[in-house]
Write an enzyme that holds these catalytic residues in place. Structure first.
Site, mmCIF file in Angstrom:
data_model
loop_
_atom_site.group_PDB
_atom_site.id
_atom_site.type_symbol
_atom_site.label_atom_id
_atom_site.label_comp_id
_atom_site.label_asym_id
_atom_site.label_seq_id
_atom_site.Cartn_x
_atom_site.Cartn_y
_atom_site.Cartn_z
ATOM 1 N N GLY A 235 81.527 82.341 -15.027
ATOM 2 C CA GLY A 235 81.541 82.896 -13.680
ATOM 3 C C GLY A 235 81.754 84.399 -13.691
ATOM 4 O O GLY A 235 82.495 84.937 -12.858
ATOM 5 N N ALA A 236 81.082 85.078 -14.607
ATOM 6 C CA ALA A 236 81.364 86.498 -14.833
ATOM 7 C C ALA A 236 80.405 87.440 -14.119
ATOM 8 O O ALA A 236 80.396 88.633 -14.403
ATOM 9 C CB ALA A 236 81.339 86.787 -16.337
ATOM 10 N N ASN A 237 79.612 86.936 -13.197
ATOM 11 C CA ASN A 237 78.657 87.820 -12.520
ATOM 12 C C ASN A 237 79.264 88.529 -11.313
ATOM 13 O O ASN A 237 78.682 89.464 -10.773
ATOM 14 C CB ASN A 237 77.415 87.034 -12.071
ATOM 15 C CG ASN A 237 77.753 85.970 -11.052
ATOM 16 O OD1 ASN A 237 78.430 85.002 -11.391
ATOM 17 N ND2 ASN A 237 77.297 86.115 -9.816
ATOM 18 N N GLY B 225 83.315 89.183 -8.870
ATOM 19 C CA GLY B 225 84.735 88.947 -8.673
ATOM 20 C C GLY B 225 85.605 89.116 -9.902
ATOM 21 O O GLY B 225 85.406 90.006 -10.730
ATOM 22 N N TYR C 116 90.369 70.798 -3.508
ATOM 23 C CA TYR C 116 90.562 72.040 -4.272
ATOM 24 C C TYR C 116 91.899 72.012 -5.004
ATOM 25 O O TYR C 116 91.973 72.332 -6.194
ATOM 26 C CB TYR C 116 90.504 73.245 -3.330
ATOM 27 C CG TYR C 116 90.746 74.563 -4.024
ATOM 28 C CD1 TYR C 116 89.787 75.101 -4.882
ATOM 29 C CD2 TYR C 116 91.926 75.272 -3.831
ATOM 30 C CE1 TYR C 116 90.004 76.316 -5.524
ATOM 31 C CE2 TYR C 116 92.156 76.487 -4.464
ATOM 32 C CZ TYR C 116 91.193 77.002 -5.318
ATOM 33 O OH TYR C 116 91.409 78.195 -5.963
ATOM 34 N N SER D 101 95.225 78.009 -9.983
ATOM 35 C CA SER D 101 95.659 78.595 -8.718
ATOM 36 C C SER D 101 97.047 78.086 -8.368
ATOM 37 O O SER D 101 97.440 76.976 -8.755
ATOM 38 C CB SER D 101 94.686 78.217 -7.597
ATOM 39 O OG SER D 101 95.218 78.550 -6.330
#
Length: 334
Positions: free
Chosen positions: A45-47, A49, A200, A174
């Protein structure tokens, strides 16, 4: 003019104090100056944020960075940005869709075949509070991406991580895990009325439990694994919560959000810290809130729940377990 000096001075003091307070609440920058030249890092998920900023921070430290993302156009653009900003040309984009077991297996096979080593795996990608979507394989989206996808990916790369030891796995979870509960009767929300918030929280609790059990299984291997809460950040992750479009949130709670919500750059500091800090070598199975180690929720420290979740996760993703793992699974209470 003199009558304005005191008010201006007071305003400056208030503003300065507010900035210092924000820095304190946000947790500050990674204190370690360690470099990682010659080490290979994978960030999911490094594209955008926190993931993009984590990749950027680690690229600055000299690592060979692999951005693992679903959207290749955005991934390539992020890799280009990072190369330009850091002058580190060892930053590459690879396709990885954590909502597809097939994609995860293909990604892992390429890494194993093409990379000499994997020193740091940052399991950062996540889905938050989305509608009742399912993955390609029929899993509830948040549980499937946040937990099962990273569970399979990490297990497939374990041999490479062990061969590269000392190496590290960093699982981004989280604070919401404290409100989570693992419902083994309905992990994928097929029977209950769907609650996106509860789903979540369950997925993020699963990440902490996975961290605990993986750490136990990796004892003596030279591979450490820790989980972290990066803080609340201004990223695309919260796009399904509706808070970005709320006038009440924007105006009434604006000052509170300003104080508590981090920039992606600041939110990436805990992942960077766990990835590089020399003082954390050998530290494993822990939960960090920002830069500080803290105790997670009680359920996150339940070893029986952690072992049961591991066995069920392995079954769901079709993971071939070792003889040692099979023996442990057979010894679990039924």
């Amino acid at each position: 003019m003199s009558r304005y000096v005191l008010p201006v001075s007071a305003l400056g003091t208030v503003v300065g104090g507010a900035v210092l307070l924000k820095d304190y609440v946000a947790g500050g920058a990674c204190p370690s100056k360690a470099t990682i030249h010659g080490k290979t890092v994978i960030v999911t998920g490094a594209n955008t944020g926190i993931g993009k900023q984590t990749a950027l921070e680690l690229a600055k430290r000299g690592g060979n960075i692999i951005l693992a993302c679903r959207d290749m156009e955005k991934c390539e653009a992020a890799a280009k940005d990072i190369r330009r900003e850091t002058l580190n040309h060892h930053v590459n984009a690879r396709h990885l869709d954590l909502a597809s077991l097939k994609s995860i297996r293909e990604f892992a096979a390429k890494i194993i075949a093409e990379e000499e080593r994997v020193d740091i795996l940052v399991n950062n990608a996540a889905v938050m509070r989305c509608p009742h979507w399912t993955t390609e394989d029929g899993f509830e989206m948040q549980f499937g991406v946040n937990h099962l996808g990273h569970f399979l990916l990490t297990n497939l790369l374990l041999d490479k991580l062990k061969a590269s030891a000392p190496s590290r796995v960093i699982n981004v979870t989280s604070l919401a895990h404290v409100a989570g509960h693992i419902d083994f009767d309905d992990l994928n929300w097929r029977e209950r009325k769907y609650n996106t918030k509860a789903a979540y929280c369950q997925s993020k609790l699963a990440v902490v439990l996975f961290t605990r059990e993986l750490s136990r299984r990796l004892q003596g291997s030279g591979v450490t694994v820790n989980a972290l809460h990066p803080g609340v950040a201004r990223t695309e992750l919260g796009r399904h919560t509706g808070m970005h479009n709320s006038t009440f949130s924007s105006f009434t709670l604006g000052p509170i959000f300003w104080l508590l919500v981090k920039s992606p750059q600041l939110a990436a500091q805990p992942s960077t810290y766990l990835a590089v800090a020399e003082e954390l070598e050998g530290v494993s199975g822990k939960y960090f809130d920002g830069l500080k180690e803290k105790a997670p929720a009680p359920e996150a420290e339940d070893d029986e729940v952690a072992r049961r979740l591991w066995a069920e996760s392995a079954r769901l993703v079709g993971l071939e377990v070792s003889h040692e793992s099979s023996a442990r699974a057979q010894s679990l209470p039924r």
